[in-house]
Design a protein around this motif. Sequence first.
Motif, short mmCIF file in Angstrom:
data_model
loop_
_atom_site.label_atom_id
_atom_site.label_comp_id
_atom_site.label_asym_id
_atom_site.label_seq_id
_atom_site.Cartn_x
_atom_site.Cartn_y
_atom_site.Cartn_z
N GLY A 1 0.80 -1.21 0.00
CA GLY A 1 0.00 0.00 0.00
C GLY A 1 0.83 1.26 0.00
N GLU A 2 0.17 2.41 -0.05
CA GLU A 2 0.82 3.70 -0.17
C GLU A 2 0.39 4.64 0.95
OE1 GLU A 2 3.10 4.84 -2.15
OE2 GLU A 2 3.31 3.09 -3.42
N THR A 3 0.26 4.14 2.16
CA THR A 3 -0.14 4.97 3.28
C THR A 3 0.87 6.08 3.49
OG1 THR A 3 -1.13 3.04 4.32
CG2 THR A 3 -0.73 4.95 5.72
N GLY A 4 0.40 7.35 3.38
CA GLY A 4 1.29 8.48 3.58
C GLY A 4 2.08 8.86 2.34
N GLY A 5 2.05 8.05 1.28
CA GLY A 5 2.76 8.39 0.05
C GLY A 5 4.23 8.04 0.11
N PRO A 6 4.88 7.87 -1.07
CA PRO A 6 6.31 7.55 -1.11
C PRO A 6 7.16 8.80 -0.89
CG PRO A 6 5.44 7.72 -3.33
CD PRO A 6 4.28 7.91 -2.41
N VAL A 7 8.45 8.56 -0.67
CA VAL A 7 9.43 9.65 -0.51
C VAL A 7 10.54 9.42 -1.52
CG1 VAL A 7 11.19 10.62 1.01
CG2 VAL A 7 8.92 10.10 1.90
N ASN A 8 10.90 10.45 -2.27
CA ASN A 8 11.99 10.40 -3.23
C ASN A 8 13.12 11.31 -2.76
OD1 ASN A 8 10.79 8.62 -5.11
ND2 ASN A 8 9.58 10.30 -5.97
N LEU A 9 14.29 10.73 -2.53
CA LEU A 9 15.47 11.49 -2.09
C LEU A 9 16.37 11.72 -3.30
CD1 LEU A 9 16.28 9.52 1.20
CD2 LEU A 9 14.99 11.64 0.98
N PRO A 10 16.57 12.97 -3.73
CA PRO A 10 17.44 13.24 -4.89
C PRO A 10 18.85 12.71 -4.67
CG PRO A 10 16.16 15.19 -4.29
CD PRO A 10 15.98 14.20 -3.17
N LEU A 11 19.41 12.09 -5.70
CA LEU A 11 20.74 11.50 -5.62
C LEU A 11 21.46 11.71 -6.94
CD1 LEU A 11 22.84 9.64 -4.17
CD2 LEU A 11 21.67 7.71 -5.24
N THR A 12 22.68 12.24 -6.86
CA THR A 12 23.53 12.39 -8.04
C THR A 12 24.34 11.11 -8.22
OG1 THR A 12 23.70 14.78 -7.71
CG2 THR A 12 25.35 13.74 -9.13
N VAL A 13 24.05 10.36 -9.29
CA VAL A 13 24.76 9.12 -9.58
C VAL A 13 25.87 9.44 -10.56
CG1 VAL A 13 24.57 6.77 -10.43
CG2 VAL A 13 22.67 7.78 -9.17
N THR A 14 27.09 9.45 -10.09
CA THR A 14 28.23 9.82 -10.91
C THR A 14 28.42 8.86 -12.07
OG1 THR A 14 29.30 10.72 -8.94
CG2 THR A 14 30.70 10.31 -10.85
N GLY A 15 28.61 9.41 -13.28
CA GLY A 15 28.84 8.60 -14.46
C GLY A 15 27.58 8.10 -15.12
N HIS A 16 26.41 8.39 -14.57
CA HIS A 16 25.15 7.93 -15.16
C HIS A 16 24.60 8.98 -16.11
CE1 HIS A 16 21.07 6.26 -15.41
NE2 HIS A 16 21.60 5.14 -14.98
N ALA A 17 23.96 8.52 -17.19
CA ALA A 17 23.40 9.45 -18.17
C ALA A 17 22.29 10.28 -17.55
CB ALA A 17 22.86 8.66 -19.37
N THR A 18 22.13 11.49 -18.05
CA THR A 18 21.08 12.39 -17.58
C THR A 18 20.15 12.73 -18.74
OG1 THR A 18 22.45 14.34 -18.00
CG2 THR A 18 22.55 13.36 -15.79
N GLY A 19 18.93 13.10 -18.41
CA GLY A 19 17.96 13.46 -19.43
C GLY A 19 16.83 14.24 -18.83
N ALA A 20 15.83 14.52 -19.64
CA ALA A 20 14.69 15.30 -19.18
C ALA A 20 13.73 14.41 -18.39
CB ALA A 20 13.97 15.92 -20.38
N LEU A 21 12.99 15.04 -17.49
CA LEU A 21 11.98 14.32 -16.73
C LEU A 21 10.84 13.91 -17.65
CD1 LEU A 21 11.76 16.42 -13.45
CD2 LEU A 21 12.70 14.13 -13.70
N PRO A 22 10.27 12.73 -17.43
CA PRO A 22 9.12 12.32 -18.26
C PRO A 22 7.89 13.16 -17.96
CG PRO A 22 9.44 10.79 -16.47
CD PRO A 22 10.61 11.73 -16.42
N ALA A 23 6.99 13.17 -18.90
CA ALA A 23 5.74 13.90 -18.68
C ALA A 23 4.98 13.29 -17.51
CB ALA A 23 4.88 13.85 -19.95
#
Length: 358
Positions: A109-131
């Motif tokens: 379940g999703e009681t209270g909603g998820p949490v996303n912690l921003p993380l810079t992954v060195t060497g990983h490709a970057t791009g635009a956020l999806p719609a």
Amino acid sequence: MRTAICLVAAVFMGLPAAPARAGGQVAHLSRAGARPGDVLRVTGEGWEPGRLLQLVTCGAGGLSGSAACDMRAALATPVRTDGTFVVDLQVGDPPAACPCVVHIAGVQGETGGPVNLPLTVTGHATGALPAATAPVHELELQDHHLSGRTAAAWFGAPEHLELTFTVRNPTPSTLVGATLQARLGGGGDDNVFHTEQVTGLGPGQSRTFTVPVDIPLFAFGRYVVTADVGGLAGVRMTYNAYPWGLALINIAGALLITWGVLRRLLRRRELRHANPGDAMLPAVVRLGGLGAYLVFDDAPGARWLHGRAGAQLSLDGLRHLIGTGQQAGPSDSVLDLDALGHVLARRYPRGISLMEDT
């Protein structure tokens, strides 16, 4: 100038990340940047006590569901009684481009909603956020059952079962990039044994999933099989593995042994209290001096023993061999063959056979 930029980046990666909140739920990363394979400490407070949380490194800002996450490096941890948790998480290599996050959500379940912690992954490709799309927060469980049990399980044989369940999407959004996870708990283990990507479940649609469940050899106790799709529509089934057939076989064996011992003791008691004049010879008698056995007709396997002997002796022939024949004197015998002859003749009027001791 380049040296200064590298120093600034190094200092930034060494600093702890800013906390992220969802309602009263707070989580922190030990630092804001790392490489795939590095280990970060993740802490949190304000979570529901006893809740099981899943932590995973995701790309696309964590907006595309589990399809953008490195599920191989996912980790589950329970929330302590005071609402906190502390766990060391290995940074994954998500299949989607950054911006990357450490996604924290409840397994059921999703009681209270998820949490996303921003993380810079060195060497990983970057791009635009999806719609942004409206995520699916609800699935309905329509049917579930565990099938395939056989009678062999009564004797400790391994079982190959199937967990079948059907879910329906009652929301106006399409379920995209969810992960089906199945866990088997029991025998001291609680592990994910099956994962499957689920996508394209449109509004009002239903889908049936079949998950193979293997119960190990000589399993004993209660096994719990759980499954969910994206943390929604959880299924929980119980399998009782008690090999009662083995227990019954052991009980029957113990009873037979007890019966045999009692029978032998009773036989000895009868022999001790029997009249010496009524004593009878056993069915098979070994004659050490001759290197042979006397086998009577009521002996177990007497026909087979007679076949192996290849010859039979009459009582007169036996007397001659022992030493009481026409050419032997009375002192040559170590047995009272006259008495033996009367006993044998009375009990076995058809005679006896002699098998050589090989």
